[in-house]
Design an enzyme around this catalytic site. Structure first.
Site: not given
Ligand code: CAA
Length: 246
Positions: A12, A61, A89-90, A93, A148, A152, A185
């Site tokens: 995905g 991971v 990655g996640i 937020d 937020g 990240y 994106i």
């Protein structure tokens, strides 16, 4: 013999587009998925129906031992990893005021510790063979910060420090290490942003007036993995529609 490309979090979003691009270029494509993802089989079948012969292995991971077990299996069953794309990655937020320790830890472990955990498994082999490519998928928000996203943004900025230090250490061994910093994106991660925030706060910051396409990012990864990119190392390449320039 074709090279082996391992893309973490390939099911995905950006990861899938990268898998498809690398397959089109003739790489043997291997991806990882979270052990809790019970849709991996469905994804593989869908991809097979489209003509892609991807391999996929469960891998947390965020966990060093899981990464070791995964890469050992890939090496035995497919071959040594030539190209590693640290893409998994996640987000969690929320404003700093609301952020708890668990929200910080899970993002740091998944987005930054993962880069160490995976790269550690492949780097000795790349250096011994005198050829390798590591591409770390960071974010515009690691470059400029984002409301937020203290967790990240910190993890994504940390990735590039890793890239620069490791690029120096392996520069004479035929191995390049680079970061890419995509902007917003059109992926599920970005679509999870409240529409009102996307329309009023984010799109107006993008001079091209649109979200990026996963295929555009995949093309950049493919370039960095190529022979032609041998002289590019320690770079952080922005791909953000003009949102952030420096
Ligand atoms: N800039 C400035 N102010 C902002 C803002 C922004 N980007 N986003 C929200 N605010 C303001 C709001 O306007 C609001 O102000 P008022 O109180 O004056 O009305 C205040 O902050 C609170 O906003 P919310 O009601 O939205 O607060 P919340 O606690 O419900 O949600 C949030 C906060 C979770 C951060 C939410 O605003 C959000 O999801 N923002 C988007 C964060 C983001 O950009 N994430 C990127 C995800 S995609 C990704 O990460 C991929 C990549 O690499 C690019």
């Amino acid at each position: 013999m074709s090279r082996v490309a391992l893309i973490t979090g390939g099911m995905g979003g950006l990861g899938e587009a990268i898998c498809i691009k690398m397959a089109a270029l003739g790489y043997k494509v291997v991806t990882t998925y979270s052990p809790s993802n019970n849709k991996a089989g469905d994804w593989l079948k869908q991809m097979q129906a489209q003509g892609f012969d991807f391999r996929a292995y469960p891998c947390d991971v965020a966990d060093f031992d899981s990464c070791k077990a995964c890469v050992d299996t890939v090496t035995q069953e497919i071959g040594a990893v030539d190209v590693l794309v640290n893409n998994a990655g996640i987000t969690r937020d929320m404003t700093f005021k609301k952020m708890g320790k668990a929200d910080w830890d899970v993002v740091m472990k998944t987005n930054l510790d993962s880069v160490f955990n995976m790269t550690k498994q492949v780097m000795d082999g790349m250096m011994e063979r005198g050829w390798g490519r590591v591409v770390n998928v960071s974010s515009v928000n690691g470059q400029k910060g984002a409301f937020g996203q203290t967790n990240y943004s910190a993890a994504k900025a940390g990735m590039h420090g890793f890239t620069k230090a490791l690029a120096l250490e392996v520069a004479r061994k035929g191995v390049t290490v680079n970061t890419i910093s995509p902007g917003y994106i059109g992926t599920k991660m970005v679509m999870a942003i409240p529409q009102e925030v996307l329309d009023s706060k984010i799109l107006p910051q993008i001079p091209q007036g649109r979200l990026g396409k996963p295929e555009e990012v995949a093309g950049l990864v493919a370039y960095l993995a190529s022979e032609e990119a041998a002289f590019v190392t320690g770079a952080n390449i922005s791909i953000n529609g003009g949102q952030h320039m420096f």
